[in-house]
Write an enzyme that holds these catalytic residues in place. Sequence first.
Site, PDB file in Angstrom:
ATOM      1  N   ASP A   2       0.833  -1.205   0.000  1.00 45.57           N
ATOM      2  CA  ASP A   2       0.000   0.000   0.000  1.00 45.57           C
ATOM      3  C   ASP A   2       0.867   1.254   0.000  1.00 45.57           C
ATOM      4  O   ASP A   2       1.954   1.256   0.572  1.00 45.57           O
ATOM      5  CB  ASP A   2      -0.897  -0.019   1.250  1.00 45.57           C
ATOM      6  N   ASN A  50     -10.716  -3.679  -5.476  1.00 45.17           N
ATOM      7  CA  ASN A  50     -10.024  -2.662  -6.277  1.00 45.17           C
ATOM      8  C   ASN A  50     -10.752  -2.332  -7.584  1.00 45.17           C
ATOM      9  O   ASN A  50     -10.445  -1.327  -8.228  1.00 45.17           O
ATOM     10  CB  ASN A  50      -8.577  -3.088  -6.600  1.00 45.17           C
TER      11      ASN A  50
END
Length: 213
Positions: A2, A50
């Site tokens: 991330d 996502n």
Amino acid sequence: MDGNGRWAKARHLPRVVGHQRGVEAVRKLVRSLKDTPIECLTLYAFSSENWKRPEDEVDDLMNMMRKFIKSDLPEFIANDVKLHILGDWRGLAPDIVALLDDALAQTAKGKRTLAVALNYGSQHEIARAATKAAAEGEITAESIERHLDTAPLPPLDLLIRTSGEVRLSNFLLWQCAYAEMIFTDVLWPDFTPAHLNDALEEFARRERRYGGR
Ligand code: IPE
Ligand code: MG
């Protein structure tokens, strides 16, 4: 993995550049595996959530996946890296599925595993495994485990999350039962093999009791 977006934003660069630098970080880490005791490195590359991102970002990520498999497959084979994929990856674009099928076949004999979670969500993985376990008979922790996407992998020892977020985001929920966790502020594009080594040193200092004492 991330922090790609924030890495780019801090440099006034497009998000895609952050993702590209993220791929570069992956490449360096995979190359460093042979100098570590790690048998299996699992990367959370694309979650089933996502898809909610803007279409152009999803397209960028998919194109980078295509490029990465093609460019790095020879290196995986040369370095004895075996690829494994977690998640509903067969639901990705047909050309990506074909590239992955080929990469899995060509790396099948590798010694160290690089597992990549693609179109992955842990809750759905567990639901799928429980459905299969039920079809065979009794649902037990063992029968579910046998049907998880991680069934062929060693137990999860250490989970690292970058970029300062302190949550699991639907990643390996079942497998985390007794995993050690490290949360670091380092953004993924800045995460180097030296950071991985620091994490391994911290892991070695942890006392694991698995509920015992
Ligand atoms: C990478 O980082 C995660 C992927 C989906 C590849 P992000 O894109 O989530 O970066 P941040 O959270 O916006 O910084
Ligand atoms: Mg993020």
